[in-house]
Design a protein around this motif. Structure first.
Motif, mmCIF file in Angstrom:
data_model
loop_
_atom_site.group_PDB
_atom_site.id
_atom_site.type_symbol
_atom_site.label_atom_id
_atom_site.label_comp_id
_atom_site.label_asym_id
_atom_site.label_seq_id
_atom_site.Cartn_x
_atom_site.Cartn_y
_atom_site.Cartn_z
ATOM 1 N N VAL A 33 0.837 -1.204 0.000
ATOM 2 C CA VAL A 33 0.000 0.000 0.000
ATOM 3 C C VAL A 33 0.868 1.249 0.000
ATOM 4 O O VAL A 33 0.632 2.189 -0.776
ATOM 5 N N LEU A 34 1.883 1.283 0.841
ATOM 6 C CA LEU A 34 2.771 2.454 0.901
ATOM 7 C C LEU A 34 3.507 2.658 -0.416
ATOM 8 O O LEU A 34 3.698 3.796 -0.857
ATOM 9 N N PHE A 35 3.916 1.576 -1.061
ATOM 10 C CA PHE A 35 4.617 1.696 -2.332
ATOM 11 C C PHE A 35 3.715 2.277 -3.405
ATOM 12 O O PHE A 35 4.125 3.147 -4.168
ATOM 13 N N PHE A 36 2.451 1.832 -3.453
ATOM 14 C CA PHE A 36 1.536 2.359 -4.464
ATOM 15 C C PHE A 36 1.178 3.820 -4.186
ATOM 16 O O PHE A 36 1.038 4.611 -5.115
ATOM 17 N N ILE A 37 1.061 4.182 -2.923
ATOM 18 C CA ILE A 37 0.829 5.593 -2.589
ATOM 19 C C ILE A 37 2.028 6.427 -3.027
ATOM 20 O O ILE A 37 1.871 7.513 -3.592
ATOM 21 N N PHE A 38 3.237 5.906 -2.795
ATOM 22 C CA PHE A 38 4.442 6.602 -3.242
ATOM 23 C C PHE A 38 4.437 6.778 -4.758
ATOM 24 O O PHE A 38 4.741 7.866 -5.264
ATOM 25 N N LEU A 39 4.082 5.721 -5.501
ATOM 26 C CA LEU A 39 4.057 5.822 -6.957
ATOM 27 C C LEU A 39 3.050 6.855 -7.436
ATOM 28 O O LEU A 39 3.338 7.635 -8.356
ATOM 29 N N ILE A 40 1.873 6.868 -6.828
ATOM 30 C CA ILE A 40 0.850 7.830 -7.226
ATOM 31 C C ILE A 40 1.331 9.253 -6.969
ATOM 32 O O ILE A 40 1.208 10.131 -7.832
ATOM 33 N N LEU A 41 1.888 9.497 -5.790
ATOM 34 C CA LEU A 41 2.379 10.837 -5.471
ATOM 35 C C LEU A 41 3.545 11.239 -6.368
ATOM 36 O O LEU A 41 3.672 12.407 -6.754
ATOM 37 N N PHE A 42 4.386 10.279 -6.731
ATOM 38 C CA PHE A 42 5.516 10.563 -7.610
ATOM 39 C C PHE A 42 5.033 10.974 -8.996
ATOM 40 O O PHE A 42 5.515 11.952 -9.576
ATOM 41 N N VAL A 43 4.060 10.252 -9.531
ATOM 42 C CA VAL A 43 3.522 10.573 -10.863
ATOM 43 C C VAL A 43 2.824 11.933 -10.836
ATOM 44 O O VAL A 43 2.980 12.740 -11.763
#
Length: 54
Positions: A33-43
């Protein structure tokens, strides 16, 4: 945030190696979950940066 995802991933790997299945599963889920949140915020930040330059 990526740091915490990696920490939970390491905890999941260690717990899985020691046989603690419940803790390993929970830690892996949190890391995912944290990794996907990081990816979304990065994009989002990349898109905003590109829009700001235009």
């Amino acid at each position: 945030m990526l740091y915490y995802a990696l920490v939970f991933l390491v905890v999941a790997l260690i717990a899985g190696a020691l046989g603690f299945g419940g803790i390993a599963g929970a830690s892996a889920s949190i890391a995912q979950v944290l990794f996907f949140i990081f990816l979304i915020l990065f994009v989002v930040s990349l898109v905003l940066r590109l829009l700001r330059r235009v």
